[in-house]
Design an enzyme around this catalytic site. Structure first.
Site, PDB file in Angstrom:
ATOM      1  N   HIS A 147     -13.888  -4.984   3.167  1.00  0.00           N
ATOM      2  CA  HIS A 147     -13.016  -4.723   1.846  1.00  0.00           C
ATOM      3  C   HIS A 147     -13.726  -5.152   0.533  1.00  0.00           C
ATOM      4  O   HIS A 147     -13.747  -6.343   0.286  1.00  0.00           O
ATOM      5  CB  HIS A 147     -11.775  -5.550   2.344  1.00  0.00           C
ATOM      6  CG  HIS A 147     -10.553  -5.260   1.134  1.00  0.00           C
ATOM      7  ND1 HIS A 147     -10.752  -4.355   0.145  1.00  0.00           N
ATOM      8  CD2 HIS A 147      -9.221  -5.714   1.265  1.00  0.00           C
ATOM      9  CE1 HIS A 147      -9.597  -4.292  -0.523  1.00  0.00           C
ATOM     10  NE2 HIS A 147      -8.626  -4.758   0.197  1.00  0.00           N
ATOM     11  N   HIS A 150     -10.296  -3.292  -4.957  1.00  0.00           N
ATOM     12  CA  HIS A 150      -8.892  -3.592  -5.379  1.00  0.00           C
ATOM     13  C   HIS A 150      -8.931  -5.069  -6.094  1.00  0.00           C
ATOM     14  O   HIS A 150      -8.043  -5.861  -6.019  1.00  0.00           O
ATOM     15  CB  HIS A 150      -8.023  -3.827  -4.344  1.00  0.00           C
ATOM     16  CG  HIS A 150      -7.834  -2.329  -3.518  1.00  0.00           C
ATOM     17  ND1 HIS A 150      -7.299  -2.131  -2.373  1.00  0.00           N
ATOM     18  CD2 HIS A 150      -8.391  -1.172  -3.970  1.00  0.00           C
ATOM     19  CE1 HIS A 150      -7.342  -1.097  -1.963  1.00  0.00           C
ATOM     20  NE2 HIS A 150      -8.083  -0.295  -2.856  1.00  0.00           N
ATOM     21  N   TYR A 152     -10.636  -7.969  -5.245  1.00  0.00           N
ATOM     22  CA  TYR A 152     -10.990  -8.873  -4.179  1.00  0.00           C
ATOM     23  C   TYR A 152     -12.246  -9.427  -4.246  1.00  0.00           C
ATOM     24  O   TYR A 152     -13.195  -8.888  -5.328  1.00  0.00           O
ATOM     25  CB  TYR A 152     -10.327  -8.731  -2.843  1.00  0.00           C
ATOM     26  CG  TYR A 152      -9.001  -8.565  -2.697  1.00  0.00           C
ATOM     27  CD1 TYR A 152      -8.110  -9.621  -3.123  1.00  0.00           C
ATOM     28  CD2 TYR A 152      -8.375  -7.451  -2.407  1.00  0.00           C
ATOM     29  CE1 TYR A 152      -6.470  -9.565  -2.985  1.00  0.00           C
ATOM     30  CE2 TYR A 152      -6.908  -7.162  -2.401  1.00  0.00           C
ATOM     31  CZ  TYR A 152      -6.151  -8.236  -2.708  1.00  0.00           C
ATOM     32  OH  TYR A 152      -4.914  -8.155  -2.720  1.00  0.00           O
TER      33      TYR A 152
END
Length: 346
Positions: A147, A150, A152
């Site tokens: 990930h 977004h 993070y």
């Protein structure tokens, strides 16, 4: 299936209900399931309650059950490996009052609220990602997804707004991408050449929907090629509306451009088959409700080889058997997505 945080893992361990949630969607015809974000073994990785770990004996054994259940239905599965960075809320367990870790201590540009990572911190997180990937391979998963989207942790390194470092991890785009490149390289070394690495990234951030890492195809190539060279096999290009062109010079969307520039497989995502984008203008209002719509444009783009895979989010929360219904032409049986579906795992 796109990764979607569900927060139904008490004590950060997936329950039998979570096993069934993923099994049912594999039975519904999804070829590849990417799990909700699962946190790596770092004290500051967690940001939200009841999010599952991807470390520790109990959690890994539960994830092994998930993988086995998906495989029994003929599906493939990858855990999404996650560190929230400066999005962490101190007091969240595990981790207690540990502050958010990030490149410059910032969640929002210009506002220091957490811990600026040292080189030792960076090395520790890189190794935690590598260990989680190795654990996924040993637990029988088919791939892993990093990930890096977004707003993070990894994206906080990518974004100049939150990365004000003056060492080798800050500055131009190549330097801001170094942290991610090291993670990918460490994972590749841990899992060998034949285990698939997916990387999810985005232009937009939860902190700023209009944020952009790159403004031109040339800048995109400079950003994305080092990640491909480090070992990424598939790029999961997160957009809010898959049909929107990424640059004025072409109708290609973000996944289309990444495939064109790197030759790597790509995943497109963003309100597929639904009447409204997944987030409203205020991030506090939650996922928008939406009704099914036709996806002729999606099929046309797929047939033109713009991208290789399509990720579904809200559509398969509302319709676990979405692929089978669509394959059979039973479009009238597709249910609209409603917020009430988030209240339980079905």
């Amino acid at each position: 299936m796109a990764p979607m945080t569900r927060s139904f893992s008490p004590h950060n361990v997936p329950s039998d209900q979570v096993v069934e949630y993923y099994r049912r969607r594999a039975a519904g015809g999804l070829g590849l399931i990417i799990t909700e974000g699962t946190t790596i073994n770092h004290i500051a990785a967690h940001g939200y309650p009841n999010v599952p770990n991807f470390h520790g004996e109990q959690a890994l054994e539960a994830w092994r059950k998930v993988a086995n259940a998906v495989h029994a239905e003929g599906g493939k599965i990858a855990p999404q490996l996650w560190h929230v960075g400066a999005a962490r809320r101190p007091g969240t367990e595990p981790g207690g009052q540990t502050p958010g870790f990030s490149p410059s201590g910032m969640f929002m540009p210009g506002k220091i609220t957490g811990h600026a990572m040292t080189k030792d911190d960076i090395d520790e997180v890189v190794q935690a990602y590598a260990q989680a990937a190795k654990d996924a391979q040993q637990a029988g998963f088919d791939a892993i997804e990093i990930h890096a989207a977004h707003g993070y942790l990894i994206d906080q390194f990518f974004w100049a707004g939150t990365n004000q470092r003056e060492d080798e991890y800050g500055g131009d785009m190549a330097a801001r991408g170094r942290f991610a490149q090291e993670i990918v390289s460490a994972i590749r070394a841990a899992v060998g050449p034949d285990f698939a690495i997916i990387l999810r990234w985005s232009q937009w951030k939860q902190q700023a929907y209009d944020a952009r890492l790159v403004e031109t195809p040339e800048a995109l190539a400079e950003f994305i090629q080092p990640l491909a060279d480090a070992g990424v096999d598939i790029f999961h290009c997160s957009t809010r509306r898959f049909w929107q062109p990424e640059f004025e010079s072409s109708n290609l969307n973000l996944a289309g451009w990444v495939k064109k520039l790197t030759g790597k497989a790509t995943i497109t995502v963003g309100s597929v088959g639904l009447s409204d984008e997944f987030l409203p203008e205020s991030a506090n209002a939650g996922f928008k409700e939406a009704s099914p719509v036709n996806f002729d444009e999606l099929v046309e783009r797929m047939e033109n080889n713009e991208f290789d895979l399509v990720a579904l989010g809200r559509s398969v929360i509302a319709n676990p058997d979405w692929p089978k219904l669509v394959q059979a032409g039973k479009f009238d049986q597709l249910k609209p997505y409603e917020k009430r579906y988030l209240e339980s795992l079905v």
